[in-house]
Design a protein around this motif. Structure first.
Motif, PDB file in Angstrom:
ATOM      1  N   ARG A 105      18.939 -25.346 -44.811  1.00  0.00           N
ATOM      2  CA  ARG A 105      18.771 -25.360 -45.673  1.00  0.00           C
ATOM      3  C   ARG A 105      17.290 -26.074 -45.657  1.00  0.00           C
ATOM      4  O   ARG A 105      16.042 -25.750 -46.372  1.00  0.00           O
ATOM      5  CB  ARG A 105      19.577 -27.343 -46.435  1.00  0.00           C
ATOM      6  CG  ARG A 105      20.500 -26.985 -47.193  1.00  0.00           C
ATOM      7  CD  ARG A 105      20.934 -27.784 -47.621  1.00  0.00           C
ATOM      8  NE  ARG A 105      21.131 -29.251 -46.344  1.00  0.00           N
ATOM      9  CZ  ARG A 105      21.871 -29.654 -45.765  1.00  0.00           C
ATOM     10  NH1 ARG A 105      23.220 -28.993 -46.008  1.00  0.00           N
ATOM     11  NH2 ARG A 105      22.233 -30.944 -45.215  1.00  0.00           N
ATOM     12  N   ALA A 106      16.751 -26.661 -44.614  1.00  0.00           N
ATOM     13  CA  ALA A 106      15.130 -26.550 -43.801  1.00  0.00           C
ATOM     14  C   ALA A 106      14.660 -25.684 -43.889  1.00  0.00           C
ATOM     15  O   ALA A 106      13.227 -25.627 -44.699  1.00  0.00           O
ATOM     16  CB  ALA A 106      14.947 -27.522 -42.707  1.00  0.00           C
ATOM     17  N   ALA A 107      15.275 -24.362 -43.268  1.00  0.00           N
ATOM     18  CA  ALA A 107      14.747 -23.371 -43.006  1.00  0.00           C
ATOM     19  C   ALA A 107      13.790 -22.902 -44.562  1.00  0.00           C
ATOM     20  O   ALA A 107      12.807 -22.271 -45.432  1.00  0.00           O
ATOM     21  CB  ALA A 107      15.199 -22.348 -43.018  1.00  0.00           C
ATOM     22  N   HIS A 108      14.933 -23.119 -45.566  1.00  0.00           N
ATOM     23  CA  HIS A 108      14.963 -22.829 -46.961  1.00  0.00           C
ATOM     24  C   HIS A 108      13.906 -23.833 -47.864  1.00  0.00           C
ATOM     25  O   HIS A 108      13.213 -22.821 -49.196  1.00  0.00           O
ATOM     26  CB  HIS A 108      16.140 -22.602 -47.874  1.00  0.00           C
ATOM     27  CG  HIS A 108      17.631 -21.310 -47.671  1.00  0.00           C
ATOM     28  ND1 HIS A 108      16.664 -20.343 -47.883  1.00  0.00           N
ATOM     29  CD2 HIS A 108      18.232 -21.603 -46.969  1.00  0.00           C
ATOM     30  CE1 HIS A 108      17.645 -19.919 -47.568  1.00  0.00           C
ATOM     31  NE2 HIS A 108      18.813 -20.574 -46.998  1.00  0.00           N
ATOM     32  N   ALA A 109      13.670 -25.014 -47.795  1.00  0.00           N
ATOM     33  CA  ALA A 109      12.342 -25.559 -48.510  1.00  0.00           C
ATOM     34  C   ALA A 109      11.172 -25.768 -47.558  1.00  0.00           C
ATOM     35  O   ALA A 109      10.594 -26.187 -48.132  1.00  0.00           O
ATOM     36  CB  ALA A 109      13.274 -27.187 -48.532  1.00  0.00           C
ATOM     37  N   THR A 110      11.515 -24.692 -46.656  1.00  0.00           N
ATOM     38  CA  THR A 110      10.158 -25.030 -46.631  1.00  0.00           C
ATOM     39  C   THR A 110       9.309 -23.607 -46.344  1.00  0.00           C
ATOM     40  O   THR A 110       9.733 -22.059 -46.465  1.00  0.00           O
ATOM     41  CB  THR A 110      10.121 -24.749 -44.481  1.00  0.00           C
ATOM     42  OG1 THR A 110      10.967 -25.971 -43.885  1.00  0.00           O
ATOM     43  CG2 THR A 110       8.338 -24.726 -44.095  1.00  0.00           C
ATOM     44  N   PRO A 111       8.651 -23.666 -47.533  1.00  0.00           N
ATOM     45  CA  PRO A 111       6.937 -22.469 -47.631  1.00  0.00           C
ATOM     46  C   PRO A 111       6.307 -21.360 -46.553  1.00  0.00           C
ATOM     47  O   PRO A 111       6.778 -22.197 -45.108  1.00  0.00           O
ATOM     48  CB  PRO A 111       5.916 -23.116 -47.646  1.00  0.00           C
ATOM     49  CG  PRO A 111       6.728 -25.068 -48.282  1.00  0.00           C
ATOM     50  CD  PRO A 111       7.046 -25.463 -47.537  1.00  0.00           C
ATOM     51  N   PRO A 115       5.513 -24.275 -40.146  1.00  0.00           N
ATOM     52  CA  PRO A 115       6.997 -24.492 -39.372  1.00  0.00           C
ATOM     53  C   PRO A 115       7.677 -24.946 -39.940  1.00  0.00           C
ATOM     54  O   PRO A 115       7.917 -26.108 -40.966  1.00  0.00           O
ATOM     55  CB  PRO A 115       6.033 -24.909 -38.097  1.00  0.00           C
ATOM     56  CG  PRO A 115       5.399 -26.361 -38.615  1.00  0.00           C
ATOM     57  CD  PRO A 115       3.951 -25.122 -38.860  1.00  0.00           C
ATOM     58  N   ILE A 116       9.243 -24.484 -39.463  1.00  0.00           N
ATOM     59  CA  ILE A 116      10.391 -25.411 -40.199  1.00  0.00           C
ATOM     60  C   ILE A 116      10.502 -26.633 -38.921  1.00  0.00           C
ATOM     61  O   ILE A 116      10.896 -26.940 -37.722  1.00  0.00           O
ATOM     62  CB  ILE A 116      11.700 -24.826 -40.054  1.00  0.00           C
ATOM     63  CG1 ILE A 116      11.161 -23.188 -40.962  1.00  0.00           C
ATOM     64  CG2 ILE A 116      13.244 -24.862 -40.887  1.00  0.00           C
ATOM     65  CD1 ILE A 116      12.404 -22.092 -40.424  1.00  0.00           C
ATOM     66  N   ARG A 117      10.834 -27.282 -40.896  1.00  0.00           N
ATOM     67  CA  ARG A 117      11.125 -29.200 -39.492  1.00  0.00           C
ATOM     68  C   ARG A 117      12.732 -29.435 -39.886  1.00  0.00           C
ATOM     69  O   ARG A 117      12.994 -29.404 -41.301  1.00  0.00           O
ATOM     70  CB  ARG A 117      10.203 -29.409 -40.029  1.00  0.00           C
ATOM     71  CG  ARG A 117       8.898 -29.737 -38.593  1.00  0.00           C
ATOM     72  CD  ARG A 117       7.772 -30.629 -39.569  1.00  0.00           C
ATOM     73  NE  ARG A 117       6.810 -30.316 -39.015  1.00  0.00           N
ATOM     74  CZ  ARG A 117       5.960 -29.895 -37.193  1.00  0.00           C
ATOM     75  NH1 ARG A 117       7.145 -30.578 -36.624  1.00  0.00           N
ATOM     76  NH2 ARG A 117       4.589 -30.096 -37.947  1.00  0.00           N
ATOM     77  N   LEU A 118      13.265 -29.929 -39.316  1.00  0.00           N
ATOM     78  CA  LEU A 118      14.811 -30.428 -39.399  1.00  0.00           C
ATOM     79  C   LEU A 118      14.577 -31.659 -41.079  1.00  0.00           C
ATOM     80  O   LEU A 118      15.582 -31.624 -41.901  1.00  0.00           O
ATOM     81  CB  LEU A 118      15.099 -31.400 -38.412  1.00  0.00           C
ATOM     82  CG  LEU A 118      16.706 -31.394 -39.023  1.00  0.00           C
ATOM     83  CD1 LEU A 118      17.379 -29.881 -38.958  1.00  0.00           C
ATOM     84  CD2 LEU A 118      17.070 -31.623 -37.364  1.00  0.00           C
ATOM     85  N   GLU A 119      13.340 -32.260 -40.485  1.00  0.00           N
ATOM     86  CA  GLU A 119      13.303 -33.181 -41.865  1.00  0.00           C
ATOM     87  C   GLU A 119      12.526 -32.897 -42.959  1.00  0.00           C
ATOM     88  O   GLU A 119      13.184 -33.306 -44.144  1.00  0.00           O
ATOM     89  CB  GLU A 119      11.511 -34.042 -41.670  1.00  0.00           C
ATOM     90  CG  GLU A 119      12.219 -34.490 -39.984  1.00  0.00           C
ATOM     91  CD  GLU A 119      11.453 -34.561 -38.629  1.00  0.00           C
ATOM     92  OE1 GLU A 119      12.206 -34.959 -37.592  1.00  0.00           O
ATOM     93  OE2 GLU A 119      11.981 -32.885 -39.253  1.00  0.00           O
ATOM     94  N   ASN A 120      12.628 -31.450 -43.189  1.00  0.00           N
ATOM     95  CA  ASN A 120      12.542 -30.571 -44.491  1.00  0.00           C
ATOM     96  C   ASN A 120      14.036 -30.363 -45.275  1.00  0.00           C
ATOM     97  O   ASN A 120      13.624 -30.112 -46.680  1.00  0.00           O
ATOM     98  CB  ASN A 120      12.009 -29.056 -44.449  1.00  0.00           C
ATOM     99  CG  ASN A 120      10.111 -29.614 -43.681  1.00  0.00           C
ATOM    100  OD1 ASN A 120      10.058 -30.502 -43.276  1.00  0.00           O
ATOM    101  ND2 ASN A 120       9.747 -28.403 -43.334  1.00  0.00           N
ATOM    102  N   ASP A 121      14.644 -30.554 -44.600  1.00  0.00           N
ATOM    103  CA  ASP A 121      16.149 -30.444 -44.862  1.00  0.00           C
ATOM    104  C   ASP A 121      15.651 -31.508 -46.423  1.00  0.00           C
ATOM    105  O   ASP A 121      16.540 -33.244 -46.083  1.00  0.00           O
ATOM    106  CB  ASP A 121      17.228 -31.310 -44.387  1.00  0.00           C
ATOM    107  CG  ASP A 121      18.563 -30.549 -44.571  1.00  0.00           C
ATOM    108  OD1 ASP A 121      18.417 -30.373 -45.991  1.00  0.00           O
ATOM    109  OD2 ASP A 121      19.744 -31.653 -44.433  1.00  0.00           O
TER     110      ASP A 121
END
Lengths: 127, 230
Positions: A105-111, A115-121
Motif C-alpha cells: 500500500r505504501a508503494a502504491h501511495a508513493t509518487p 522513496p517508498i516509506r512505510l509511513e506512506n501506507d
C-alpha cells in the motif's frame, strides 16, 4: 560413474539454459539479493547455523512443482527464511503478511520517483 | 534501496498511473527487513554491504587465483590437497559460514564434478554465488545420475576411459575442482594462468581456456584489471 550413459533414467533432463554464461548477473532482481543477504547476516549473528539453513532450504526446494530452470530459487530461499524466523520465534506469518501488505500500500501511495516509506501506507499506524 | 525500479506493468490489475509498485516477493523482503531491523537483528547497512560483496567482489576470480597458484607452486598445491580451508584462507579468502573446503584435483584419469543434490551448497568463498543452473533441479539430479550427459550439455566430451567422480556438497563441506593446467602454458605468469581458469572449470562442467583463446568464459576481459581482487 563410467558406465554407459543411462539415457536420463529418471528425473528431469539437464539442458543448459540460454544465456547461462559466466557473465550472467548474480541476482535477477534486487529483492533476491536482499533476501540472500538477510540469511547470511542472520547466520553470522547466530540466529541459526548454516546447517539449519541448508536443511530449511533443502525442504523448500524439494517441494513438488519447483521450476526446472531454477527461476524460483530465491522464492524458495525466502520461504526458508520465513520458516526459520517463525521457528525461532522472531516473526510469525500474520506479522509478515500484514507488513507486506502495508509495504505494498505504501508503494502504491508513493509518487513515482520518490522513496517508498512505510509511513506512506494510508493505513499506517505505529505498532 | 527503497525505490524499486524492478516493477513490471504486466499482470497489473489496476490503473495506477505510474506510481510505485512492489511485487509480492519484494514486499515480503521489505517486511522481513522492517521486522528484523526493529528487533535489532540486522543492520540495513550491513545488508547492503553483503549484497555489494557478493554482487561485485566475491566471485570465481578468487578461485582462479587459487588454481593458478596451485599450478605454479607445488608446495601450495600440496597444502591445498591436504587442507584446502587453510590453504585458501592463506590467500585471504575465508568462508562466512565456517564451512570446510576440499579441493579435488583433476588428473589424466579422473575428472571431478561438484553438485549439491539437496539444495545449493557451493564454495562461495572461491566461486561467489552459484549460477542459476547449479541450483535448478535438473542439474542437481542429473549430475549424479548421468554426469556424462550433463557434461555433454556444456560441450565437454571426455575420453571414454576417463573416470568421473561426482562430489555432493553439504553445508559443512564444499568442494572446488582444481583442473589440470592446460598444455603450452610454460611461459605464463601466475596472473596470466589465472585468466585461463573459468568458473565452470572449477565446478567441473568445463575445462580451463587454452592460451590465446581468452574469449567467452574468461573471467577477465583483456582490458579489465586482473588485480582488482577482493
Amino acid at each position: 560413474m563410467s558406465a554407459p550413459d543411462p539415457a536420463a533414467s529418471s528425473g528431469l533432463p539437464f539442458q543448459l539454459p540460454p544465456g547461462a554464461g559466466p557473465d550472467a548477473p548474480v541476482f535477477a532482481e534486487p529483492w533476491q539479493a536482499q533476501a540472500f543477504a538477510l540469511a547470511v547476516a542472520l547466520n553470522e549473528r547466530g540466529l541459526f547455523t548454516w546447517t539449519e539453513w541448508a536443511a530449511a532450504l533443502s525442504r523448500e526446494v524439494a517441494r513438488p512443482g519447483a521450476a526446472a530452470d531454477g527461476s524460483d530459487y530465491y522464492a524458495h530461499w525466502l520461504a526458508a527464511l520465513e520458516v526459520l524466523l517463525r521457528e525461532k520465534g522472531v516473526a510469525g506469518p500474520e506479522l509478515v503478511e500484514a507488513l507486506s501488505a502495508s509495504w505494498q500500500r505504501a508503494a502504491h501511495a508513493t509518487p513515482h520517483g520518490q522513496p517508498i516509506r512505510l509511513e506512506n501506507d494510508p493505513e499506517f499506524s505505529r505498532r | 534501496m527503497t525505490h524499486d525500479h524492478h516493477t513490471h506493468d504486466h499482470d497489473h490489475p489496476h490503473d495506477h498511473h505510474h506510481d510505485n509498485e512492489l511485487d509480492p516477493f519484494a514486499a515480503r523482503v521489505k517486511a522481513l527487513e522492517t521486522i528484523l531491523t526493529e528487533k535489532g537483528l540486522i543492520d540495513p547497512a550491513a545488508i547492503d554491504a553483503i549484497v555489494e560483496t557478493y554482487e561485485h567482489k566475491v566471485g570465481p576470480r578468487n578461485g582462479a587465483r587459487v588454481v593458478a597458484k596451485a599450478w605454479v607452486d607445488q608446495e601450495f598445491a600440496e597444502r591445498l590437497a591436504r587442507d584446502a580451508t587453510a590453504a585458501i584462507a592463506s590467500l585471504g579468502y575465508t568462508g562466512r559460514q565456517g564451512e570446510h573446503m576440499q579441493a579435488v584435483f583433476n588428473t589424466p584419469d579422473t575428472h571431478n564434478l561438484i553438485v549439491c543434490t539437496l539444495c545449493s551448497c557451493y564454495p562461495w568463498t572461491v566461486l561467489g554465488v552459484p549460477p542459476v543452473w547449479y541450483k535448478a533441479p535438473p542439474y542437481r539430479s542429473q549430475a549424479v545420475i548421468n554426469p556424462r550427459g550433463v557434461l555433454a550439455e556444456f560441450g565437454l566430451k571426455l575420453p571414454e576411459d576417463t573416470r568421473i567422480r561426482v562430489w555432493d556438497s553439504t553445508a559443512e563441506l564444499r568442494y572446488m575442482v582444481v583442473p589440470m593446467r592446460p598444455v603450452e602454458t610454460d611461459g605464463l605468469s601466475e596472473d596470466e594462468l589465472a585468466r585461463l581458469v573459468t568458473r565452470d572449470s572449477m565446478i567441473g562442467t568445463g575445462l580451463p581456456l587454452r592460451p590465446g583463446s581468452l574469449g567467452p568464459g574468461a573471467l577477465w576481459p583483456p582490458e579489465a584489471d586482473p588485480g582488482a581482487g577482493i
